[in-house]
Design a protein around this motif. Sequence first.
Motif, mmCIF file in Angstrom:
data_model
loop_
_atom_site.group_PDB
_atom_site.id
_atom_site.type_symbol
_atom_site.label_atom_id
_atom_site.label_comp_id
_atom_site.label_asym_id
_atom_site.label_seq_id
_atom_site.Cartn_x
_atom_site.Cartn_y
_atom_site.Cartn_z
ATOM 1 N N SER A 61 0.849 -1.178 0.000
ATOM 2 C CA SER A 61 0.000 0.000 0.000
ATOM 3 C C SER A 61 0.890 1.235 0.000
ATOM 4 C CB SER A 61 -0.908 -0.042 1.228
ATOM 5 O OG SER A 61 -1.634 1.135 1.330
ATOM 6 N N THR A 62 1.583 1.409 -1.126
ATOM 7 C CA THR A 62 2.441 2.582 -1.240
ATOM 8 C C THR A 62 1.737 3.603 -2.137
ATOM 9 O OG1 THR A 62 3.505 1.625 -3.140
ATOM 10 C CG2 THR A 62 4.509 1.202 -1.008
ATOM 11 N N PHE A 63 2.445 4.684 -2.460
ATOM 12 C CA PHE A 63 1.882 5.667 -3.393
ATOM 13 C C PHE A 63 2.402 5.308 -4.777
ATOM 14 C CE2 PHE A 63 2.526 7.584 0.748
ATOM 15 C CZ PHE A 63 1.219 7.877 1.068
ATOM 16 N N ALA A 64 1.617 4.485 -5.472
ATOM 17 C CA ALA A 64 2.144 3.830 -6.669
ATOM 18 C C ALA A 64 2.491 4.817 -7.777
ATOM 19 C CB ALA A 64 1.134 2.825 -7.178
ATOM 20 N N GLY A 65 1.809 5.951 -7.806
ATOM 21 C CA GLY A 65 2.080 6.899 -8.881
ATOM 22 C C GLY A 65 3.297 7.766 -8.613
ATOM 23 N N LEU A 66 3.779 7.743 -7.388
ATOM 24 C CA LEU A 66 4.897 8.613 -7.025
ATOM 25 C C LEU A 66 6.195 7.826 -7.032
ATOM 26 C CD1 LEU A 66 3.269 10.532 -4.056
ATOM 27 C CD2 LEU A 66 3.202 11.045 -6.477
ATOM 28 N N PRO A 80 8.713 5.198 -10.430
ATOM 29 C CA PRO A 80 7.426 5.142 -9.728
ATOM 30 C C PRO A 80 7.322 3.856 -8.916
ATOM 31 C CG PRO A 80 7.094 5.756 -12.001
ATOM 32 C CD PRO A 80 8.537 5.397 -11.866
ATOM 33 N N GLY A 86 4.975 1.969 -8.310
ATOM 34 C CA GLY A 86 4.186 0.909 -8.936
ATOM 35 C C GLY A 86 4.996 0.062 -9.900
ATOM 36 N N LEU A 87 6.156 0.588 -10.326
ATOM 37 C CA LEU A 87 6.949 -0.163 -11.295
ATOM 38 C C LEU A 87 8.116 -0.908 -10.648
ATOM 39 C CD1 LEU A 87 7.107 2.293 -14.332
ATOM 40 C CD2 LEU A 87 5.448 0.528 -13.797
ATOM 41 N N GLU A 125 7.456 -0.749 1.173
ATOM 42 C CA GLU A 125 6.285 -0.814 2.045
ATOM 43 C C GLU A 125 6.719 -0.814 3.513
ATOM 44 O OE1 GLU A 125 2.821 -1.165 1.642
ATOM 45 O OE2 GLU A 125 2.766 -1.320 3.834
#
Lengths: 260, 441, 336, 295
Positions: A96-101, A151, A153-154, A164
């Motif tokens: 649950s991270t900030f995937a776009g950042l 990012p 998410g990648l 995380e």
Amino acid sequence: MNDQHEPADHILTTRGLNHYFGERQVLTDIQLEIQRGTRHAIIGPNGAGKTTLFNTITGKYKPKSGRIFFKGKDVTGFKPDKLARMGLGRSFQINSTFAGLSTFQNLRMAILARRKIRFNFFRFLDKIKSVTTETDAFLRRIGLAAERNLPAGLLSYGKHRCLELSLAMAVDPELVLLDEPAAGMSREETHKMVELIRELTQGKSVIIIEHDMDVVFSLADRITVLHHGEILATGSPSEIKSNQEVKDAYLGEAEVGNAA
Amino acid sequence: MKSIRAIAPPVTCICLLCLYIISMDIGAARAFTPLQADFSSYDPEKQEIPSGDTIKVGLLEPFSGQSASAGEISNWLLGWVVHDINSQGGIMVDGKMKKIQVIKADTATQPVVAKRALQRLILNDKVDFFVGTAGSHIAIIGNQMAEKYQKIFLNYSAYSVHLMNAQNFNRYTFRTCSTTDINARGLAYYFSKTPIRKFYILCQDYSYGQDFGASMKKALKEFVPTAEVVGEVYHPLWLKDFAPYLSKVQASGAEMIISSDWPPDSWNLMLAIDQMGMTIPVAGQFFDDPRMGENLKNKKVGLGNTVVNFHLCNVETERNSRFNKIFHERYKDNAKVQIDWPTGVVGGVIGHFYWFFDVVQRAGTLNTEKIINLWEGDTYESFAGKLTMRKCDHQAVMDMFVSTLVSPSKWSKTGNGLGYQEQAVRIPADIVMSPCPEGLK
Amino acid sequence: MKRQFGKWCAWAMILGGLYMAPRVLGVFELNVLLGTAIFALFSLSLNLLLSFTGLLSFGHAMFFAAGAYGTVLVLTRLSGFPLLPLIGIGAAAAIGLALLLSPLLVRVSGHAFAMLTMAFSQIMYATVMKLSHITGGNDGISGFAIPSVSIPVVGVVDMALEQNFYYFAISILGLSAWVMWFFTRTPFGSIMVGIRDNPERVTYLGFSVPLSKAIILCVSAGFAGVAGSIYALFQNMVSVDGVLGPLSSFSPLINCFIGGLGTFIGPIFGTGIGTILLELMSAHPEQAQLVFSLVLIAIVLFLPGGVIMLYWKANTRWMAVRQNIQNRFFKRRIYE
Amino acid sequence: MNAIAVMLITQAVHGLAYGMLLFLVASGFTLIFGMMGILNIAHASFFMLAAYVAFQIMAWSGNFWLALLLAPLAIAFLGILMERVMLRRIRRFKLGKALVLFELMLTVGIMVCIEEAVKNIWGTDPQIINAPDALRGLIPCFGMTYPAYRLFIIGLACSILILLSIVLFKTRLGNIVRAAVQDAEMTVALGINVPLVFTFVFGLGTWLAGVAGVAAGPLLTVFPGLANQMLLDSFIVVALGGFGSLMGAFIISMFLGELTAFGVQFFPGYSTIILFGFMAFVLTFRPLGLFGERE
């Protein structure tokens, strides 16, 4: 205050926690005592109520009855953000991270929280050098410096998992609740993760949910076994290993060492 | 041969000069007369747009949004008059024959859009006058811009009384249509001669509807002291379902609904009355659409509908019958324009355009001040009767006409369906006109 | 260094262009420019909620309207009220409304937030219509004069003159846009983005999401109020349709979208393009909306990052940015 | 029966008729929303378009029943086309109920596009659809009379409601659809061709809107603004009834219909404020709507 009667060496205490989902009771009379500076593992089969217990302790759910004491203070019904400001952190079972950042921006958020920079509208964030330095230092510490601008998410799964955990730890909490930090990792990655946890949680109090018994037994100072929402046993790792009741209920059901 | 060649240029020059002088003479003498052109070639969608040195008239109307049909109709009516005048050579202004060029500006019935459109008309297209417009909230913008840029604004379709009161009046704005007050007084006077006494006011919930409701109550009190307003409801614009309102009307025991509604609300109201199995007549300005009758199942619905307007096609004057004939010839078989008689507003507005261009022609100039001076107090014989421009508030003074719908009627689409009674009732101007607003001389 | 120099050049050109505009353009074009600038600010304020906080609002026009009505009501009722505080009043009215509604609005997110804002703006619409003796109903209030400003050295500046008002308005708008940009670059701005990406995590880091949302809402509403206030002065009127009509809340949304979501500058581009499109179609008003909608559909289908993507496509950083955008808007559910 | 009772019953039936019409539109809206997370703003435009298509079919054939049969099918076809050609193109990797802005904007564009296209084809003048003669009279019931066509609408909507419940709750297809509405990701995991189900639901939703459009034709005149009010009302139904809940949509549609009818009778001019106030109140404390269940 009259609620400060809990022993000072207990960082977290719960008294008779009960919680229901609709009619179904998911937590029954949970009594937990977490010693300051220890790593406390909570184990139990799927559906035993471990994550619900975390959610209740961290204030996401309000318990139907019972009380929670954190640092000797009654914090029952406190909201998660308030508890977090008091020094209670957590990580999540599902990333649950900030995937776009970017990784850097993710961690910077935690560093801001650590430095209690919350409602600052008057300074350029990029110009606050100390935050940048501290974030970069933390990135190097957890070995993600190379992925600084990628990012979140990648990131690869293992590295994402590491981020995380770091998000929770970078806030510098006094007590941190880790929800299956090594879930879904390979043997090698798990090993690295255990090392990281050991390093980051130096001198802190930790509650950890984990299925991987190797992780549990290598990290935990004390273990609580949860079964159908009730505490089956609490004790040192060796006590739990030898507890017949636990074996019957849990350890016997699955192949302990290989549980993912 | 040589000599001919030698004298040819001067001769040609002289001939051309003579021709020019003659044409000028003819032009100066020639003035347009209404209804001279061949209208069979007139198609509002394929209007010939003259260019070059023209009289530019801005048409400020909604061409998009929910009221776009109002704009289309205005474009058609203005085009009718412009077509007529242009085919006669145009208007002589400032010593030159000029054709009229219409430039459309879309208001989308939103004040903001209208304001920008007007600025484009005035500042970029440099129109000489502008005309409009549906919606009193748009007309207010017209008033202000007319004053700011000193352009004449002809308002032919915004009826709210307050547009020309002391606060909003300016000398560049002229209103040729009636007002809610005039309409209400006309209706009330008419009702004083009939036995109908129980009225239900059902209007749209915005300034025009509310104005009309208020005017109607005042006028009924004045002309029909025995009248009883048994109910008063304001419904949202573009209402879907009239049935609950009609049940309320039914329960009130009203004999007549008074409504300010315009299409599509007026249509929906009539259809709902039909569906509900009611036969209660409606009085207002827009309950005379000839297309309506064919779509009503109960042939008693619509009978007794009372229409008040500043023009009606069943007004018996010589000019009007000629106009009716020309109009009917042109549109009786037209599938697109289903109005085959110049009913209320259609005929009235055409007349108002003729008046306006007649004023310009008589002024012989595009100079704003001269036109204003000429128009103030001017009198014009329009199709249905005399129009006078009152100097104090620039409101046209006119007789009003009231007509009830009957069946069969020769004014209906089929010739024997629902339509106007044979002849409209004329209510003289001195009865319907209200005095000059306070604060204006 | 080279990039820095280019940046300064661009800024100098923009500022110079804005300064020269009244000398080059006619009054009408100047008004179009100013109108666009006002709506750009309005769109930017919505973008603060949409792109930065992940809150979709279907009723942002109510703050715009609050600013407009606040300014006009004070202006018409209190004569001699100076100009600059009037705009402050507009902002204050909008912030007041946001404060009033924020206890309810911060509780929800996602579709519920959109619906709730829509409900409130509809209530406001109905109320403004009902209070027609104060607000003028759908005729609105119009025809008031903009108060002059006296500046110590320069003397009295007559704001009825288009040029003067243009300079005044464009400086306020520019300043507001800059402040908003600054706001997104502060520590709080990064928390705002965090709330968009993962509100739960932000909570567990110790930030109060409802309180943060309330602050963002107030800031966004305040700038919408400034835009509304200048708009009312610029148009010399305020009317229900103009500030609260059915499309008033949607058009800034569309502007943000056409320009490019997830960027700060996008809404400005979007508003500009919308204006240019409508001006080009001004000769055929019947078809203008049709063309506009087709453009919108085409952008959604073929240029989902908005017009600003065109710039990025030419840019070498394009790959990284695309991945970023995809992450933000394609792969993840961004709004929960 | 005394006059007040007649009035109350009449208003109640008026409300029922409009509520039913609204339900036909809103049910498709809420199904599509529940399943794909798309707030299809163009939905009410399909309703309006159906009325115009019906008008055109009536103009050609003069047969209302033919229009009632064909127009909704044509609209459903258009809906399916929109889903397959446009929405599918931009829906990448996404399932579930997240607020999806791109789809939203696309539907906004389509809404405007339909409205403008309609204006270009049929003009802005209101058009009239005549109900078949058999349905144009009054029917005596409970000692009073009531317009037959409104009763027909109630009957039509009821039968479609029953048909819909049978399809959704008794057939395998219905099970799949409900499962997909409930949890699309899980349904994919079960090996069901969810995109196909999406298309089906989209078609079904637009078909329902189409039926409502044709049915509304003779009741109201047909004009381009028909969509606006319907859209707003559908929004309310979906938001209050719970996103994706058919049951909720039904109850709220009825409630809204009755509120409108009795609002006219007892507090004209204030029903909008009351309605939106109620909506704000409900959404604040139950963001999922009154009958929404999922987190």
